[in-house]
Design a protein around this motif. Structure first.
Motif, short mmCIF file in Angstrom:
data_model
loop_
_atom_site.label_atom_id
_atom_site.label_comp_id
_atom_site.label_asym_id
_atom_site.label_seq_id
_atom_site.Cartn_x
_atom_site.Cartn_y
_atom_site.Cartn_z
N ALA A 1 0.80 -1.23 0.00
CA ALA A 1 0.00 0.00 0.00
C ALA A 1 0.84 1.29 0.00
CB ALA A 1 -1.00 -0.01 1.16
N PRO A 2 1.88 1.41 0.85
CA PRO A 2 2.61 2.68 0.89
C PRO A 2 3.26 3.07 -0.44
CG PRO A 2 3.05 1.42 2.88
CD PRO A 2 2.32 0.51 1.93
N TRP A 3 3.89 2.12 -1.12
CA TRP A 3 4.56 2.51 -2.38
C TRP A 3 3.56 2.70 -3.51
CZ3 TRP A 3 4.11 -0.58 -6.60
CH2 TRP A 3 3.96 -1.96 -6.43
N ILE A 4 2.45 1.96 -3.50
CA ILE A 4 1.42 2.18 -4.53
C ILE A 4 0.81 3.56 -4.32
CG2 ILE A 4 -0.80 1.41 -5.46
CD1 ILE A 4 0.04 -1.48 -4.53
N MET A 5 0.53 3.90 -3.06
CA MET A 5 -0.02 5.22 -2.76
C MET A 5 0.95 6.32 -3.15
SD MET A 5 -1.92 4.36 0.87
CE MET A 5 -2.11 6.08 1.31
N ALA A 6 2.23 6.12 -2.90
CA ALA A 6 3.24 7.13 -3.26
C ALA A 6 3.26 7.36 -4.78
CB ALA A 6 4.62 6.70 -2.77
N LEU A 7 3.17 6.28 -5.56
CA LEU A 7 3.13 6.43 -7.02
C LEU A 7 1.87 7.17 -7.46
CD1 LEU A 7 4.35 2.92 -8.28
CD2 LEU A 7 5.59 5.10 -8.37
N LEU A 8 0.73 6.80 -6.89
CA LEU A 8 -0.53 7.48 -7.24
C LEU A 8 -0.46 8.97 -6.91
CD1 LEU A 8 -3.02 4.77 -5.95
CD2 LEU A 8 -2.78 5.49 -8.34
N MET A 9 0.08 9.30 -5.75
CA MET A 9 0.19 10.70 -5.33
C MET A 9 1.11 11.47 -6.28
SD MET A 9 0.25 9.93 -1.23
CE MET A 9 0.79 11.55 -0.72
N ARG A 10 2.19 10.84 -6.69
CA ARG A 10 3.12 11.48 -7.63
C ARG A 10 2.50 11.62 -9.02
NH1 ARG A 10 7.62 7.73 -9.83
NH2 ARG A 10 5.87 7.24 -11.19
N ASP A 11 1.92 10.53 -9.51
CA ASP A 11 1.45 10.49 -10.90
C ASP A 11 0.16 11.27 -11.14
OD1 ASP A 11 3.63 8.91 -11.49
OD2 ASP A 11 2.51 7.03 -11.50
N PHE A 12 -0.67 11.41 -10.10
CA PHE A 12 -1.97 12.07 -10.29
C PHE A 12 -2.13 13.33 -9.44
CE2 PHE A 12 -2.50 7.70 -11.64
CZ PHE A 12 -3.08 7.88 -12.88
N LYS A 13 -1.07 13.71 -8.72
CA LYS A 13 -1.10 14.93 -7.89
C LYS A 13 -2.30 14.91 -6.94
CE LYS A 13 2.37 16.57 -10.38
NZ LYS A 13 3.19 15.36 -10.57
N ILE A 14 -2.44 13.79 -6.22
CA ILE A 14 -3.55 13.63 -5.27
C ILE A 14 -2.99 13.54 -3.85
CG2 ILE A 14 -5.12 12.58 -6.96
CD1 ILE A 14 -4.38 9.81 -5.82
N ALA A 15 -3.88 13.71 -2.88
CA ALA A 15 -3.49 13.66 -1.47
C ALA A 15 -3.49 12.22 -0.96
CB ALA A 15 -4.45 14.52 -0.64
N VAL A 16 -2.98 12.05 0.25
CA VAL A 16 -2.85 10.71 0.83
C VAL A 16 -4.21 10.03 1.00
CG1 VAL A 16 -2.78 11.48 3.25
CG2 VAL A 16 -1.65 9.36 2.60
N ASP A 17 -5.25 10.76 1.38
CA ASP A 17 -6.56 10.11 1.55
C ASP A 17 -7.16 9.71 0.20
OD1 ASP A 17 -6.93 12.84 1.04
OD2 ASP A 17 -8.74 12.99 2.27
N ASP A 18 -6.87 10.46 -0.86
CA ASP A 18 -7.31 10.07 -2.21
C ASP A 18 -6.64 8.76 -2.61
OD1 ASP A 18 -8.83 12.53 -2.77
OD2 ASP A 18 -6.87 13.50 -2.89
N ALA A 19 -5.33 8.69 -2.39
CA ALA A 19 -4.58 7.47 -2.73
C ALA A 19 -5.06 6.29 -1.89
CB ALA A 19 -3.08 7.70 -2.52
N ALA A 20 -5.37 6.53 -0.62
CA ALA A 20 -5.86 5.45 0.25
C ALA A 20 -7.22 4.94 -0.23
CB ALA A 20 -5.96 5.93 1.70
#
Length: 150
Positions: free
Chosen positions: A14-33
């Motif tokens: 979860a942490p690295w997938i969320m980090a990629l999503l946050m980087r690639d889509f410019k979203i916040a941590v709760d969006d990625a979660a």
């Protein structure tokens, strides 16, 4: 209920997938979660990539993190073949989620960003991207909370 090896696997990814999503889509941590919570529900914490009992009789069922079915599964398999990727691999799964969210499902991210609160984000992403036959929001919300905690 998320427990045991599935939860351990989910917490490791979860942490690295969320980090990629946050980087690639410019979203916040709760969006990625919210995204990862949906994927966690669909795949049993990333432990079950092949749907065990397909909802559609005589079909091959869902496959991958989001349990792609029918035409989406065939597009995923073609993507993997084109890019020489293992369909069960993390690179292939993230790559195709990324391509869908940048392409035919690009509307999911603005809807996610507009939603307020984790449960609302989980629901909006399910409706815009997963489009599950059976919603199971309690489980999706639980996986999203685990993703935030991880």
């Amino acid at each position: 209920m998320a427990k045991g090896k599935a939860q351990d696997l989910f917490r490791s990814k979860a942490p690295w997938i969320m980090a990629l999503l946050m980087r690639d889509f410019k979203i916040a941590v709760d969006d990625a979660a919210a995204i990862v919570g949906n994927l966690g529900h669909e795949s049993g914490g990333f432990a079950s990539l092949q749907e065990a009992k397909p909802a559609v009789p005589s079909s091959r069922g869902g496959f991958g993190w989001p349990q792609w079915t029918g035409p989406r599964r065939r597009k995923y398999e073609a993507y993997c073949a084109r890019n020489a990727l293992n369909p069960a691999g993390d690179q292939a799964n993230y790559g195709f989620v990324f391509s869908e969210l940048k392409g035919s499902y690009r509307g999911a991210i603005p809807k996610l960003l507009a939603a307020k609160g984790l449960a609302a984000k989980v629901k909006v992403f399910e409706l815009a991207y997963e489009q599950a036959g059976v919603k199971h929001y309690a489980s999706r919300n639980q996986w999203a909370a685990i993703a935030l905690d991880a």
